[in-house]
Design an enzyme around this catalytic site. Structure first.
Site, short mmCIF file in Angstrom:
data_model
loop_
_atom_site.label_atom_id
_atom_site.label_comp_id
_atom_site.label_asym_id
_atom_site.label_seq_id
_atom_site.Cartn_x
_atom_site.Cartn_y
_atom_site.Cartn_z
CB VAL A 1 38.79 43.32 29.23
CG1 VAL A 1 39.33 44.62 29.82
CG2 VAL A 1 38.00 42.53 30.27
CB CYS A 2 40.85 46.37 26.41
SG CYS A 2 41.97 47.61 25.76
CB THR A 3 41.79 45.52 21.67
OG1 THR A 3 42.86 44.93 22.41
CG2 THR A 3 41.99 47.03 21.57
N GLY B 1 35.27 48.68 27.80
CA GLY B 1 36.12 49.61 27.05
C GLY B 1 37.59 49.45 27.37
#
Length: 197
Positions: free
Chosen positions: A109-111, A159
């Site tokens: 998830v995300c970074t 993202g």
């Protein structure tokens, strides 16, 4: 039949929603009938982990060999914090690679995608991350796409922060069916976004 195991690996500086959002989706899926057991774990034994907004989270054990491994993001733009610190350290990326090699489906998830990139799991694959890390992700030879969730089979990426909900709901649908996913989505009053891949 044994339950599918999902582990969400925590580290100091992880973003709260990146981990807690998927955890709640998975727990609701289990209540809706999915044979799914979810744990919040750490790489090394620790009673608590402090997240990026100072939430202290009690852990439920150490990383095992789950069927599904979720890596949250948080802290990529700050030196010595969150994802940046664990990528620089390298141990989590090595552990993720080992679990992947042994058959786990790995998701970020995300970074958190940067942990997967450091483990060389994203080379040549379509992948999503938070906009602050897209250039860095591309430098690892990932095919960066502007999508909320990318399913590339045994590796999935999501993202920005709230896309972890979309990721988890998609994994629930993929593994346990649309009925379970729809039940969870309705209970959480959340309409999932489209999936790429």
């Amino acid at each position: 039949m044994a339950d599918t195991t999902a582990e969400i690996v925590l580290f100091d500086g992880f973003d709260e929603l990146d981990a807690i959002g998927p955890y709640e989706v998975f727990e609701n899926a289990a209540q809706a009938g999915a044979a799914l057991e979810t744990s919040l774990v750490t790489l090394e034994e620790s009673d608590f982990v402090t997240a990026s907004h100072d939430l202290r989270v009690e852990t439920q054990g150490t990383l095992d060999q789950p069927d599904i491994l979720v890596v949250p993001g948080g802290g990529w733009t700050t030196a010595n914090e969150g994802v940046r610190a664990v990528v620089d350290d390298g141990e989590l990326s090595d552990a993720v690679d080992e679990r992947f090699t042994n058959g786990a489906t790995v998701a970020s998830v995300c970074t958190g995608a940067m942990v997967l990139a450091e483990a060389d799991l994203l080379e040549g694959r379509p992948a999503a991350t938070h906009p602050v890390a897209e250039d860095d992700l591309a430098s690892h030879a990932a095919n960066v796409v502007d999508e909320r969730v990318v399913d590339d089979g045994d590796v999935l990426t999501a993202g920005g922060v709230t896309s972890g909900l979309d990721l988890a709901l998609w994994l629930v649908e993929r593994e346990f069916g649309e009925d379970v996913s729809s039940t969870v989505s309705e209970e959480m009053a959340y309409e999932r976004d489209e999936i790429f891949g």
